[in-house]
Scaffold this motif. Structure first.
Motif, PDB file in Angstrom:
ATOM      1  N   ALA A 151       0.660  -1.177   0.127  1.00 56.13           N
ATOM      2  CA  ALA A 151      -0.008   0.176  -0.013  1.00 56.13           C
ATOM      3  C   ALA A 151       0.843   1.065   0.127  1.00 56.13           C
ATOM      4  O   ALA A 151       0.431   2.316  -0.676  1.00 56.13           O
ATOM      5  CB  ALA A 151      -0.952  -0.070   1.288  1.00 56.13           C
ATOM      6  N   ALA A 152       2.059   1.192   0.776  1.00 56.71           N
ATOM      7  CA  ALA A 152       2.722   2.434   0.793  1.00 56.71           C
ATOM      8  C   ALA A 152       3.523   2.579  -0.491  1.00 56.71           C
ATOM      9  O   ALA A 152       3.637   3.644  -1.075  1.00 56.71           O
ATOM     10  CB  ALA A 152       3.703   2.092   1.933  1.00 56.71           C
ATOM     11  N   THR A 153       4.113   1.523  -1.080  1.00 56.27           N
ATOM     12  CA  THR A 153       4.866   1.411  -2.482  1.00 56.27           C
ATOM     13  C   THR A 153       3.855   1.981  -3.512  1.00 56.27           C
ATOM     14  O   THR A 153       4.381   2.736  -4.344  1.00 56.27           O
ATOM     15  CB  THR A 153       5.169  -0.070  -2.704  1.00 56.27           C
ATOM     16  OG1 THR A 153       6.033  -0.484  -1.973  1.00 56.27           O
ATOM     17  CG2 THR A 153       5.905  -0.120  -4.205  1.00 56.27           C
ATOM     18  N   MET A 202      -3.433   5.249   6.852  1.00 57.33           N
ATOM     19  CA  MET A 202      -4.310   5.040   5.573  1.00 57.33           C
ATOM     20  C   MET A 202      -3.593   3.973   4.989  1.00 57.33           C
ATOM     21  O   MET A 202      -4.424   2.818   4.615  1.00 57.33           O
ATOM     22  CB  MET A 202      -4.217   6.219   4.501  1.00 57.33           C
ATOM     23  CG  MET A 202      -4.955   5.806   3.390  1.00 57.33           C
ATOM     24  SD  MET A 202      -4.975   7.382   2.106  1.00 57.33           S
ATOM     25  CE  MET A 202      -5.708   6.815   0.953  1.00 57.33           C
ATOM     26  N   TRP A 203      -2.398   3.654   5.011  1.00 59.99           N
ATOM     27  CA  TRP A 203      -1.600   2.479   4.329  1.00 59.99           C
ATOM     28  C   TRP A 203      -2.168   1.265   5.228  1.00 59.99           C
ATOM     29  O   TRP A 203      -2.461  -0.038   4.625  1.00 59.99           O
ATOM     30  CB  TRP A 203      -0.364   2.466   4.192  1.00 59.99           C
ATOM     31  CG  TRP A 203       0.089   3.658   3.344  1.00 59.99           C
ATOM     32  CD1 TRP A 203      -0.500   4.176   2.270  1.00 59.99           C
ATOM     33  CD2 TRP A 203       1.539   4.312   3.527  1.00 59.99           C
ATOM     34  NE1 TRP A 203       0.153   5.065   1.772  1.00 59.99           N
ATOM     35  CE2 TRP A 203       1.452   5.206   2.459  1.00 59.99           C
ATOM     36  CE3 TRP A 203       2.375   4.210   4.404  1.00 59.99           C
ATOM     37  CZ2 TRP A 203       2.549   6.299   2.297  1.00 59.99           C
ATOM     38  CZ3 TRP A 203       3.525   5.146   3.974  1.00 59.99           C
ATOM     39  CH2 TRP A 203       3.548   6.072   3.073  1.00 59.99           C
ATOM     40  N   ALA A 204      -2.347   1.452   6.575  1.00 63.62           N
ATOM     41  CA  ALA A 204      -2.545   0.299   7.408  1.00 63.62           C
ATOM     42  C   ALA A 204      -4.127  -0.138   7.183  1.00 63.62           C
ATOM     43  O   ALA A 204      -4.516  -1.360   6.991  1.00 63.62           O
ATOM     44  CB  ALA A 204      -2.461   0.657   8.831  1.00 63.62           C
ATOM     45  N   ALA A 205      -4.951   0.963   6.937  1.00 61.47           N
ATOM     46  CA  ALA A 205      -6.313   0.539   6.670  1.00 61.47           C
ATOM     47  C   ALA A 205      -6.658   0.011   5.402  1.00 61.47           C
ATOM     48  O   ALA A 205      -7.385  -1.025   5.293  1.00 61.47           O
ATOM     49  CB  ALA A 205      -7.268   1.969   6.986  1.00 61.47           C
ATOM     50  N   LYS A 206      -6.083   0.595   4.443  1.00 64.88           N
ATOM     51  CA  LYS A 206      -6.084  -0.393   3.065  1.00 64.88           C
ATOM     52  C   LYS A 206      -5.441  -1.724   2.994  1.00 64.88           C
ATOM     53  O   LYS A 206      -6.129  -2.431   2.160  1.00 64.88           O
ATOM     54  CB  LYS A 206      -5.242   0.664   1.924  1.00 64.88           C
ATOM     55  CG  LYS A 206      -6.085   2.216   1.655  1.00 64.88           C
ATOM     56  CD  LYS A 206      -5.076   2.703   0.733  1.00 64.88           C
ATOM     57  CE  LYS A 206      -5.168   2.173  -0.725  1.00 64.88           C
ATOM     58  NZ  LYS A 206      -4.585   3.004  -1.722  1.00 64.88           N
ATOM     59  N   SER A 207      -4.666  -1.999   3.881  1.00 69.14           N
ATOM     60  CA  SER A 207      -4.031  -3.409   3.999  1.00 69.14           C
ATOM     61  C   SER A 207      -4.727  -4.105   4.740  1.00 69.14           C
ATOM     62  O   SER A 207      -3.933  -5.523   5.347  1.00 69.14           O
ATOM     63  CB  SER A 207      -2.344  -3.209   4.079  1.00 69.14           C
ATOM     64  OG  SER A 207      -2.147  -2.711   5.116  1.00 69.14           O
ATOM     65  N   ASN A 208      -5.614  -3.601   5.570  1.00 64.80           N
ATOM     66  CA  ASN A 208      -6.330  -4.629   6.733  1.00 64.80           C
ATOM     67  C   ASN A 208      -5.525  -4.899   7.949  1.00 64.80           C
ATOM     68  O   ASN A 208      -5.159  -5.633   8.673  1.00 64.80           O
ATOM     69  CB  ASN A 208      -6.612  -6.064   6.322  1.00 64.80           C
ATOM     70  CG  ASN A 208      -7.878  -5.675   4.969  1.00 64.80           C
ATOM     71  OD1 ASN A 208      -8.963  -5.002   5.262  1.00 64.80           O
ATOM     72  ND2 ASN A 208      -7.854  -6.774   4.025  1.00 64.80           N
ATOM     73  N   ASN A 209      -4.676  -3.786   7.991  1.00 66.96           N
ATOM     74  CA  ASN A 209      -3.578  -3.817   9.414  1.00 66.96           C
ATOM     75  C   ASN A 209      -3.910  -2.837  10.524  1.00 66.96           C
ATOM     76  O   ASN A 209      -3.263  -2.450  11.253  1.00 66.96           O
ATOM     77  CB  ASN A 209      -2.123  -3.591   8.972  1.00 66.96           C
ATOM     78  CG  ASN A 209      -1.582  -5.068   8.361  1.00 66.96           C
ATOM     79  OD1 ASN A 209      -1.765  -5.974   8.753  1.00 66.96           O
ATOM     80  ND2 ASN A 209      -1.331  -4.907   6.965  1.00 66.96           N
TER      81      ASN A 209
END
Length: 233
Positions: free
Chosen positions: A4-6, A39-46
């Protein structure tokens, strides 16, 4: 999380810190480094293991309260959340995600939002999302989220397990993974009995992952074990 970050590397903010991350968080037109992490955590279910924050010091306290805080010069794992203090003080000024394992004290590779692409420009309130390499002198410490282990892989059995000279199909599975990674010191095998050949092969793997000295002594540790992805047996 890293994928997600990449996907955001190269993203540029609009005027006055206008970003999709701030809009998503509900706090647009503000410094957005920690909102990007959230946001990256949320998008990756983390989200449950990374948290949702816009203020770095609060995020640090969250990891500390959960017993998931790692000192600035410790061995670093891919996926750790790195917090910086540019002036060396006790409060975090900026945050990013670690993209590669790093031995204790070594530079770290990251992806960070709201930074600059190089040494010029603001490091903690820059114009976009970039890959960076940082020295430990800039680091306050690391949060270590309790990410789910990949399904189908054997969990790390503990350092003492290998020093007990085990005989198990797990050792064979480990040896086969080492061979597949070009880290073989086997004349025969690998087989189920832990031997010096396993230890020498594992030391090759540790060095391949960037570890040196006593950190590449051939005794498996959790960081390199998880990276090896030994199949469950």
């Amino acid at each position: 999380m890293i994928a997600a970050a990449t996907a955001d590397v190269g993203y540029k903010e609009g005027r006055n810190n206008k970003t999709k991350h701030g809009s998503w968080y509900g706090l647009d037109y503000n410094p957005w480094c920690d909102m990007a992490i959230s946001m990256w955590a949320a998008k990756s279910n983390n989200a449950s293991v990374v948290g949702k924050f816009a203020y770095c010091p609060s995020h640090v306290n969250w990891f500390r309260a959960r017993g998931q805080w790692v000192s600035k010069n410790a061995t670093v794992r891919r996926g750790d959340i790195v917090f910086y203090s540019w002036d060396g003080g006790p409060l975090a000024d900026h945050v990013g995600i670690v993209t590669a394992d790093s031995p204790a004290g070594h530079d770290i590779k990251t992806i960070e939002g709201n930074t600059s692409s190089g040494a010029s420009g603001s490091q903690g309130n820059g114009d976009g999302c970039y890959r960076r390499t940082r020295t430990r002198s800039q680091v306050l410490g690391f949060g270590r989220p309790a990410y789910d282990k990949p399904r189908g892989y054997a969990p790390f059995p503990g350092a003492a397990y290998f020093k007990s000279s085990p005989r198990s199909p797990l050792i064979t599975a480990m040896g086969r993974r080492l061979v597949s990674q070009g880290c073989s010191a086997y004349a025969d095998g690998p087989g189920p009995q832990w031997t010096d050949a396993d230890k020498r092969s594992y030391a090759k793997w540790q060095r391949k992952r960037g570890f040196t000295g006593s950190a590449a002594d051939g005794w498996p540790g959790m960081t390199t074990w998880d990276a090896l992805k030994v199949p469950a047996v």
